[in-house]
Design a protein around this motif. Structure first.
Motif, PDB file in Angstrom:
ATOM      1  N   ASP A  59       8.506   1.752  37.976  1.00 46.38           N
ATOM      2  CA  ASP A  59       8.115   2.489  39.101  1.00 46.38           C
ATOM      3  C   ASP A  59       8.236   2.343  39.986  1.00 46.38           C
ATOM      4  O   ASP A  59       8.136   2.292  41.172  1.00 46.38           O
ATOM      5  N   THR A  60       7.734   1.122  40.462  1.00 43.25           N
ATOM      6  CA  THR A  60       7.035   0.016  42.102  1.00 43.25           C
ATOM      7  C   THR A  60       7.915   0.252  42.403  1.00 43.25           C
ATOM      8  O   THR A  60       8.907  -0.817  42.010  1.00 43.25           O
ATOM      9  N   GLU A  61       8.082  -0.149  43.895  1.00 42.48           N
ATOM     10  CA  GLU A  61       8.771  -0.636  44.702  1.00 42.48           C
ATOM     11  C   GLU A  61       8.495  -1.713  44.651  1.00 42.48           C
ATOM     12  O   GLU A  61       9.889  -3.107  44.896  1.00 42.48           O
ATOM     13  N   ASP A  62       7.486  -3.032  44.063  1.00 39.97           N
ATOM     14  CA  ASP A  62       7.266  -4.069  44.644  1.00 39.97           C
ATOM     15  C   ASP A  62       8.010  -4.674  43.351  1.00 39.97           C
ATOM     16  O   ASP A  62       8.525  -5.844  43.639  1.00 39.97           O
ATOM     17  N   ALA A  63       8.581  -4.488  42.503  1.00 39.33           N
ATOM     18  CA  ALA A  63       9.292  -4.841  41.222  1.00 39.33           C
ATOM     19  C   ALA A  63      10.384  -4.533  41.762  1.00 39.33           C
ATOM     20  O   ALA A  63      10.720  -5.526  41.494  1.00 39.33           O
ATOM     21  N   LYS A  64      10.589  -3.544  41.995  1.00 39.73           N
ATOM     22  CA  LYS A  64      11.757  -3.770  42.098  1.00 39.73           C
ATOM     23  C   LYS A  64      12.717  -4.504  43.306  1.00 39.73           C
ATOM     24  O   LYS A  64      13.796  -4.807  43.131  1.00 39.73           O
ATOM     25  N   ALA A  65      11.965  -5.154  44.446  1.00 40.19           N
ATOM     26  CA  ALA A  65      12.272  -5.909  45.509  1.00 40.19           C
ATOM     27  C   ALA A  65      12.228  -6.867  45.080  1.00 40.19           C
ATOM     28  O   ALA A  65      13.282  -7.716  44.955  1.00 40.19           O
ATOM     29  N   SER A  66      11.233  -7.417  43.753  1.00 42.72           N
ATOM     30  CA  SER A  66      11.280  -8.977  43.455  1.00 42.72           C
ATOM     31  C   SER A  66      12.487  -8.899  42.165  1.00 42.72           C
ATOM     32  O   SER A  66      13.310 -10.179  42.585  1.00 42.72           O
ATOM     33  N   VAL A  67      13.250  -7.739  41.916  1.00 41.16           N
ATOM     34  CA  VAL A  67      14.654  -8.279  41.026  1.00 41.16           C
ATOM     35  C   VAL A  67      15.388  -8.304  42.105  1.00 41.16           C
ATOM     36  O   VAL A  67      16.698  -8.945  42.115  1.00 41.16           O
ATOM     37  N   ALA A  68      15.663  -7.620  43.404  1.00 44.95           N
ATOM     38  CA  ALA A  68      16.288  -7.697  44.017  1.00 44.95           C
ATOM     39  C   ALA A  68      16.169  -8.777  44.716  1.00 44.95           C
ATOM     40  O   ALA A  68      17.903  -9.299  45.000  1.00 44.95           O
ATOM     41  N   SER A  69      15.471  -9.601  44.814  1.00 40.95           N
ATOM     42  CA  SER A  69      15.348 -10.713  45.392  1.00 40.95           C
ATOM     43  C   SER A  69      15.959 -11.938  44.882  1.00 40.95           C
ATOM     44  O   SER A  69      16.865 -12.858  45.195  1.00 40.95           O
ATOM     45  N   LEU A  70      15.721 -11.802  43.580  1.00 39.91           N
ATOM     46  CA  LEU A  70      16.494 -12.858  42.142  1.00 39.91           C
ATOM     47  C   LEU A  70      17.474 -12.452  42.742  1.00 39.91           C
ATOM     48  O   LEU A  70      18.109 -13.387  42.929  1.00 39.91           O
ATOM     49  N   LEU A  71      18.187 -11.296  42.420  1.00 39.64           N
ATOM     50  CA  LEU A  71      19.398 -11.136  42.170  1.00 39.64           C
ATOM     51  C   LEU A  71      20.240 -11.488  44.070  1.00 39.64           C
ATOM     52  O   LEU A  71      21.709 -12.267  43.539  1.00 39.64           O
ATOM     53  N   VAL A  72      19.966 -11.494  45.119  1.00 39.10           N
ATOM     54  CA  VAL A  72      20.373 -11.835  46.492  1.00 39.10           C
ATOM     55  C   VAL A  72      20.358 -13.433  45.966  1.00 39.10           C
ATOM     56  O   VAL A  72      20.901 -14.506  46.019  1.00 39.10           O
ATOM     57  N   GLY A  73      19.135 -14.036  45.932  1.00 41.69           N
ATOM     58  CA  GLY A  73      19.403 -15.388  45.645  1.00 41.69           C
ATOM     59  C   GLY A  73      20.085 -16.437  44.628  1.00 41.69           C
ATOM     60  O   GLY A  73      21.135 -17.222  45.348  1.00 41.69           O
ATOM     61  N   LEU A  74      20.779 -15.058  43.198  1.00 44.48           N
ATOM     62  CA  LEU A  74      21.321 -15.708  42.663  1.00 44.48           C
ATOM     63  C   LEU A  74      23.027 -15.638  43.546  1.00 44.48           C
ATOM     64  O   LEU A  74      23.606 -16.243  43.417  1.00 44.48           O
ATOM     65  N   ALA A  75      23.207 -14.468  43.676  1.00 41.39           N
ATOM     66  CA  ALA A  75      24.222 -14.409  44.486  1.00 41.39           C
ATOM     67  C   ALA A  75      25.391 -14.819  45.482  1.00 41.39           C
ATOM     68  O   ALA A  75      25.732 -15.992  45.903  1.00 41.39           O
ATOM     69  N   THR A  76      23.425 -15.727  46.151  1.00 47.09           N
ATOM     70  CA  THR A  76      23.456 -16.713  47.894  1.00 47.09           C
ATOM     71  C   THR A  76      24.113 -18.177  46.743  1.00 47.09           C
ATOM     72  O   THR A  76      25.083 -18.918  47.100  1.00 47.09           O
ATOM     73  N   GLU A  77      22.929 -18.320  45.794  1.00 45.33           N
ATOM     74  CA  GLU A  77      23.292 -19.541  44.934  1.00 45.33           C
ATOM     75  C   GLU A  77      24.494 -19.751  44.764  1.00 45.33           C
ATOM     76  O   GLU A  77      25.984 -20.759  44.754  1.00 45.33           O
ATOM     77  N   MET A  78      25.548 -18.806  44.379  1.00 48.07           N
ATOM     78  CA  MET A  78      26.536 -18.792  43.373  1.00 48.07           C
ATOM     79  C   MET A  78      27.506 -19.387  44.690  1.00 48.07           C
ATOM     80  O   MET A  78      28.529 -19.285  44.573  1.00 48.07           O
ATOM     81  N   GLN A  79      27.932 -18.279  45.542  1.00 45.84           N
ATOM     82  CA  GLN A  79      28.668 -18.307  46.882  1.00 45.84           C
ATOM     83  C   GLN A  79      28.225 -19.803  46.948  1.00 45.84           C
ATOM     84  O   GLN A  79      29.575 -20.798  47.550  1.00 45.84           O
ATOM     85  N   LEU A  80      26.795 -20.624  47.599  1.00 47.04           N
ATOM     86  CA  LEU A  80      26.800 -21.958  48.080  1.00 47.04           C
ATOM     87  C   LEU A  80      27.552 -22.787  46.868  1.00 47.04           C
ATOM     88  O   LEU A  80      28.833 -23.602  47.397  1.00 47.04           O
ATOM     89  N   GLU A  81      27.857 -22.476  45.719  1.00 49.41           N
ATOM     90  CA  GLU A  81      28.527 -23.642  44.865  1.00 49.41           C
ATOM     91  C   GLU A  81      29.888 -23.374  44.589  1.00 49.41           C
ATOM     92  O   GLU A  81      30.570 -23.994  44.442  1.00 49.41           O
ATOM     93  N   ILE A  82      30.887 -21.573  44.872  1.00 48.55           N
ATOM     94  CA  ILE A  82      31.976 -21.461  45.260  1.00 48.55           C
ATOM     95  C   ILE A  82      32.363 -22.489  46.444  1.00 48.55           C
ATOM     96  O   ILE A  82      33.413 -23.440  46.448  1.00 48.55           O
ATOM     97  N   SER A  83      31.819 -22.604  47.096  1.00 46.84           N
ATOM     98  CA  SER A  83      31.940 -23.014  49.000  1.00 46.84           C
ATOM     99  C   SER A  83      32.317 -24.632  48.528  1.00 46.84           C
ATOM    100  O   SER A  83      32.838 -25.082  48.629  1.00 46.84           O
ATOM    101  N   ALA A  84      31.269 -25.252  47.892  1.00 48.40           N
ATOM    102  CA  ALA A  84      31.278 -26.408  48.044  1.00 48.40           C
ATOM    103  C   ALA A  84      32.285 -27.282  46.557  1.00 48.40           C
ATOM    104  O   ALA A  84      33.393 -27.948  46.613  1.00 48.40           O
ATOM    105  N   LEU A  85      32.845 -26.389  45.883  1.00 47.45           N
ATOM    106  CA  LEU A  85      34.050 -26.169  44.723  1.00 47.45           C
ATOM    107  C   LEU A  85      35.061 -26.149  45.571  1.00 47.45           C
ATOM    108  O   LEU A  85      35.690 -26.739  45.388  1.00 47.45           O
TER     109      LEU A  85
END
Length: 136
Positions: free
Chosen positions: A85-111
């Motif tokens: 129910d907490t917005e802080d917890a949901k924001a933490s999940v969002a940070s992780l997912l955004v970070g994963l997407a960013t890292e994956m995009q960086l790896e794709i660009s490098a490849l």
């Protein structure tokens, strides 16, 4: 696990506070904090889990750390927080997912860059081999 539940909860809260400082995130990861945080997501008290979510959420703000968070096994219990129910917890999940997407995009660009360089080298070699040799 060692230590009392209260000590664990407080220690995880301190890690979360330290992780708010960009300059300490890499050090937190380097000392091996991710696997214990992931474990506490599964086995800690509710308060400890909340603190672990916050700490991992702070660490996830560095995209390079996100793959390590997943490797530590934190993603499945972390994803359960989406039902919290907490917005802080949901924001933490969002940070992780955004970070994963960013890292994956960086790896794709490098490849893609590596693929383009290989293709250019191959094409250059093909052209030089296709030229008629003088004197033969």
């Amino acid at each position: 696990r060692t230590g009392t539940e209260r000590c664990e909860t407080n220690a995880v809260a301190v890690i979360g506070e330290l992780a708010k400082d960009v300059s300490t995130r890499a050090a937190i990861v380097a000392v091996g904090a991710l696997p214990p945080l992931a474990e506490l997501l599964r086995t800690g008290t509710e308060r400890c889990k909340t603190n672990a979510v916050a700490a991992i959420g702070e660490l996830a703000k560095d995209a390079r750390t996100c793959a390590l968070i997943v490797a530590a096994g934190a993603l499945p219990p972390f994803a359960e927080v989406l039902h919290a129910d907490t917005e802080d917890a949901k924001a933490s999940v969002a940070s992780l997912l955004v970070g994963l997407a960013t890292e994956m995009q960086l790896e794709i660009s490098a490849l893609q860059t590596e693929r383009d360089a290989l293709a250019e080298g191959f094409e250059s070699s093909r052209r030089s081999l296709a030229r008629p040799q003088r004197g033969t």
